[in-house]
Design a protein around this motif. Structure first.
Motif, PDB file in Angstrom:
ATOM      1  N   ASN A   8      62.757  29.507  36.611  1.00  0.00           N
ATOM      2  CA  ASN A   8      63.019  30.361  35.466  1.00  0.00           C
ATOM      3  C   ASN A   8      64.464  30.851  35.529  1.00  0.00           C
ATOM      4  OD1 ASN A   8      62.719  31.920  33.206  1.00  0.00           O
ATOM      5  ND2 ASN A   8      61.364  33.435  34.147  1.00  0.00           N
ATOM      6  N   GLY A   9      65.138  30.811  34.410  1.00  0.00           N
ATOM      7  CA  GLY A   9      66.466  31.400  34.342  1.00  0.00           C
ATOM      8  C   GLY A   9      67.594  30.430  34.596  1.00  0.00           C
ATOM      9  N   GLY A  10      67.376  29.146  34.474  1.00  0.00           N
ATOM     10  CA  GLY A  10      68.439  28.177  34.677  1.00  0.00           C
ATOM     11  C   GLY A  10      68.230  26.962  33.804  1.00  0.00           C
ATOM     12  N   THR A  11      69.237  26.124  33.773  1.00  0.00           N
ATOM     13  CA  THR A  11      69.144  24.905  32.980  1.00  0.00           C
ATOM     14  C   THR A  11      68.606  23.765  33.843  1.00  0.00           C
ATOM     15  OG1 THR A  11      71.353  24.142  33.549  1.00  0.00           O
ATOM     16  CG2 THR A  11      71.182  25.624  31.645  1.00  0.00           C
ATOM     17  N   ILE A  12      68.217  22.714  33.177  1.00  0.00           N
ATOM     18  CA  ILE A  12      67.750  21.528  33.898  1.00  0.00           C
ATOM     19  C   ILE A  12      68.876  20.975  34.771  1.00  0.00           C
ATOM     20  CG2 ILE A  12      66.959  19.140  33.580  1.00  0.00           C
ATOM     21  CD1 ILE A  12      64.810  21.158  32.973  1.00  0.00           C
ATOM     22  N   GLN A  13      70.108  21.037  34.282  1.00  0.00           N
ATOM     23  CA  GLN A  13      71.266  20.555  35.055  1.00  0.00           C
ATOM     24  C   GLN A  13      71.424  21.354  36.343  1.00  0.00           C
ATOM     25  OE1 GLN A  13      73.098  17.870  34.516  1.00  0.00           O
ATOM     26  NE2 GLN A  13      74.320  18.263  36.337  1.00  0.00           N
ATOM     27  N   GLN A  14      71.263  22.682  36.258  1.00  0.00           N
ATOM     28  CA  GLN A  14      71.369  23.515  37.452  1.00  0.00           C
ATOM     29  C   GLN A  14      70.262  23.183  38.449  1.00  0.00           C
ATOM     30  OE1 GLN A  14      71.267  27.277  35.399  1.00  0.00           O
ATOM     31  NE2 GLN A  14      73.473  27.632  35.726  1.00  0.00           N
ATOM     32  N   LEU A  15      69.070  22.939  37.930  1.00  0.00           N
ATOM     33  CA  LEU A  15      67.958  22.563  38.801  1.00  0.00           C
ATOM     34  C   LEU A  15      68.256  21.235  39.492  1.00  0.00           C
ATOM     35  CD1 LEU A  15      65.096  22.898  39.904  1.00  0.00           C
ATOM     36  CD2 LEU A  15      64.251  21.801  37.820  1.00  0.00           C
ATOM     37  N   ALA A  16      68.761  20.258  38.722  1.00  0.00           N
ATOM     38  CA  ALA A  16      69.085  18.951  39.290  1.00  0.00           C
ATOM     39  C   ALA A  16      70.156  19.076  40.369  1.00  0.00           C
ATOM     40  CB  ALA A  16      69.543  17.995  38.190  1.00  0.00           C
ATOM     41  N   GLU A  17      71.178  19.884  40.144  1.00  0.00           N
ATOM     42  CA  GLU A  17      72.240  20.078  41.130  1.00  0.00           C
ATOM     43  C   GLU A  17      71.710  20.773  42.384  1.00  0.00           C
ATOM     44  OE1 GLU A  17      75.314  22.160  39.031  1.00  0.00           O
ATOM     45  OE2 GLU A  17      75.829  20.416  37.814  1.00  0.00           O
ATOM     46  N   ALA A  18      70.783  21.695  42.208  1.00  0.00           N
ATOM     47  CA  ALA A  18      70.216  22.404  43.363  1.00  0.00           C
ATOM     48  C   ALA A  18      69.323  21.487  44.195  1.00  0.00           C
ATOM     49  CB  ALA A  18      69.434  23.626  42.893  1.00  0.00           C
ATOM     50  N   LEU A  19      68.643  20.556  43.540  1.00  0.00           N
ATOM     51  CA  LEU A  19      67.730  19.674  44.253  1.00  0.00           C
ATOM     52  C   LEU A  19      68.398  18.429  44.825  1.00  0.00           C
ATOM     53  CD1 LEU A  19      64.592  19.791  41.949  1.00  0.00           C
ATOM     54  CD2 LEU A  19      64.935  20.935  44.132  1.00  0.00           C
ATOM     55  N   ALA A  20      69.585  18.079  44.325  1.00  0.00           N
ATOM     56  CA  ALA A  20      70.254  16.844  44.733  1.00  0.00           C
ATOM     57  C   ALA A  20      70.401  16.721  46.257  1.00  0.00           C
ATOM     58  CB  ALA A  20      71.602  16.706  44.036  1.00  0.00           C
ATOM     59  N   PRO A  21      70.878  17.746  46.971  1.00  0.00           N
ATOM     60  CA  PRO A  21      71.012  17.589  48.425  1.00  0.00           C
ATOM     61  C   PRO A  21      69.667  17.370  49.131  1.00  0.00           C
ATOM     62  CG  PRO A  21      72.243  19.501  47.669  1.00  0.00           C
ATOM     63  CD  PRO A  21      71.437  19.017  46.514  1.00  0.00           C
ATOM     64  N   LEU A  22      68.602  17.924  48.572  1.00  0.00           N
ATOM     65  CA  LEU A  22      67.293  17.772  49.190  1.00  0.00           C
ATOM     66  C   LEU A  22      66.708  16.385  48.968  1.00  0.00           C
ATOM     67  CD1 LEU A  22      65.762  21.212  48.142  1.00  0.00           C
ATOM     68  CD2 LEU A  22      66.769  20.600  50.331  1.00  0.00           C
ATOM     69  N   LEU A  23      67.160  15.720  47.928  1.00  0.00           N
ATOM     70  CA  LEU A  23      66.624  14.409  47.595  1.00  0.00           C
ATOM     71  C   LEU A  23      67.404  13.261  48.227  1.00  0.00           C
ATOM     72  CD1 LEU A  23      65.830  15.044  43.831  1.00  0.00           C
ATOM     73  CD2 LEU A  23      64.257  15.112  45.768  1.00  0.00           C
TER      74      LEU A  23
END
Length: 88
Positions: A8-23
């Protein structure tokens, strides 16, 4: 059992950037066995030596060999320590 994560409170792009290192695939280094024994041929190949050079380094004490039966073996950890730069 399914687990849900709410974002909640962010864009899909922000979510993708946050998850990129984990993936990213994790590089898993397999540790070398400490007392893994190597033959003269394996040591020569690793160090780009011929057997005469290996013999000279063994005779001078720079490398330590182990006689097991009629075989001459070297510990991988000791070979790596012998060629490790002093400043590392």
């Amino acid at each position: 059992m399914d687990t849900q994560i709410l974002f909640n409170g962010g864009t899909i792009q922000q979510l993708a950037e946050a998850l990129a290192p984990l993936l990213q695939p994790q590089k898993v280094e397999q540790p070398q066995p400490v007392n893994d024994l190597m033959t003269r041929d394996e040591v020569c190949k690793m160090l780009s030596f011929n057997k005469t050079s290996l013999w000279k380094h063994t005779k001078s004490g720079k490398l330590k060999s182990y006689g097991i039966g009629n075989r001459v073996l070297y510990k991988r950890s000791e070979v790596l320590d012998a060629v490790k730069p002093i400043n590392s």
